[in-house]
Scaffold this active site. Sequence first.
Site, short mmCIF file in Angstrom:
data_model
loop_
_atom_site.label_atom_id
_atom_site.label_comp_id
_atom_site.label_asym_id
_atom_site.label_seq_id
_atom_site.Cartn_x
_atom_site.Cartn_y
_atom_site.Cartn_z
N ASP A 1 0.88 -1.17 0.00
CA ASP A 1 0.00 0.00 0.00
C ASP A 1 0.91 1.21 0.00
O ASP A 1 1.68 1.42 0.95
CB ASP A 1 -0.90 -0.02 1.24
CG ASP A 1 -1.89 1.14 1.29
OD1 ASP A 1 -1.57 2.23 0.74
OD2 ASP A 1 -2.97 0.99 1.88
N SER B 1 -1.50 12.40 -15.36
CA SER B 1 -2.70 12.34 -16.19
C SER B 1 -2.79 13.61 -17.03
O SER B 1 -2.34 14.68 -16.61
CB SER B 1 -3.96 12.23 -15.33
OG SER B 1 -5.13 12.37 -16.12
N TYR C 1 -9.30 14.16 -8.28
CA TYR C 1 -8.39 13.44 -9.17
C TYR C 1 -7.52 14.42 -9.97
O TYR C 1 -6.30 14.27 -10.03
CB TYR C 1 -9.19 12.55 -10.13
CG TYR C 1 -8.31 11.69 -11.01
CD1 TYR C 1 -7.76 10.50 -10.54
CD2 TYR C 1 -8.02 12.07 -12.32
CE1 TYR C 1 -6.94 9.72 -11.33
CE2 TYR C 1 -7.21 11.29 -13.13
CZ TYR C 1 -6.67 10.11 -12.63
OH TYR C 1 -5.87 9.35 -13.43
N LYS D 1 -3.42 14.90 -9.80
CA LYS D 1 -2.55 14.68 -10.95
C LYS D 1 -1.78 15.94 -11.34
O LYS D 1 -0.63 15.86 -11.81
CB LYS D 1 -3.36 14.14 -12.14
CG LYS D 1 -3.92 12.74 -11.89
CD LYS D 1 -2.82 11.74 -11.58
CE LYS D 1 -3.34 10.33 -11.43
NZ LYS D 1 -2.27 9.34 -11.18
#
Length: 250
Positions: free
Chosen positions: A60, A140, A153, A157
């Site tokens: 993890d 991304s 998100y 990124k």
Amino acid sequence: MRALDGRVAVVTGGASGIGRATARRFVDAGASVVVADRDGDGAERVAEELGDAAVAGTVDVTHPAQVDAAMALAESRFGRLDVLSCNAGLATSPTPALDADPDEFARVLAVNVTGQWLCVRAAVPAMRRAGCGAVTITGSVMGERARPGFGAYAASKAAVNHLAKVLALELAPDGIRVNCLAPVATDTPMLKSFLGPDDPERARAAFIAGIPLGRLAEPEDIADAAVFLASDAARFLTGVVLPVDGGRAI
């Protein structure tokens, strides 16, 4: 001679999607690989598929001790660590930024940003011992171009894309290169989160409509770019955020 002959890599998020494809491409290119993933069983399956050139680790990326153990496994099993490919990530269903659950928002940042930093921090001592290194972080295209509904998100990124540049400057004196891949929507199990539950086929078509080359990315598209950035062919590239996006960033 293959592009990564003699190299040793740790690939996080290696049990599925981009990480799995990257682990396979690395082995095909001559590397030995630690397949690291929170899904330990999935990591074991991928390592078994790859044979003696791979070993699995349950990791993890938000747990420093587990991250440290993955890097140590690379040295203990294969003798060194040359390459780190950071692919572990977390996505959420489309939600207006101000409606996001605070705990979920924090979790996305913890995995997508802090987790990548922890991985690089743990890998650098071994790379210094090896005398060089190549780090690739999967960011991304959303880190460069915003899209409604993906506040956590996209923010994570954007942070990762910039973190790679800072690390590239700081680690250049050690001969360690740090680059970032910026994929467009990629056909992996995580894609379901991006599409949301309401009308996934319509959402999928909307993603494709924004990509000039007319399709989603495949995991192998990203993995091939990762092999390039890890290889000597990219020896003078560092601090690059490389869109692998079919033209979406144009």
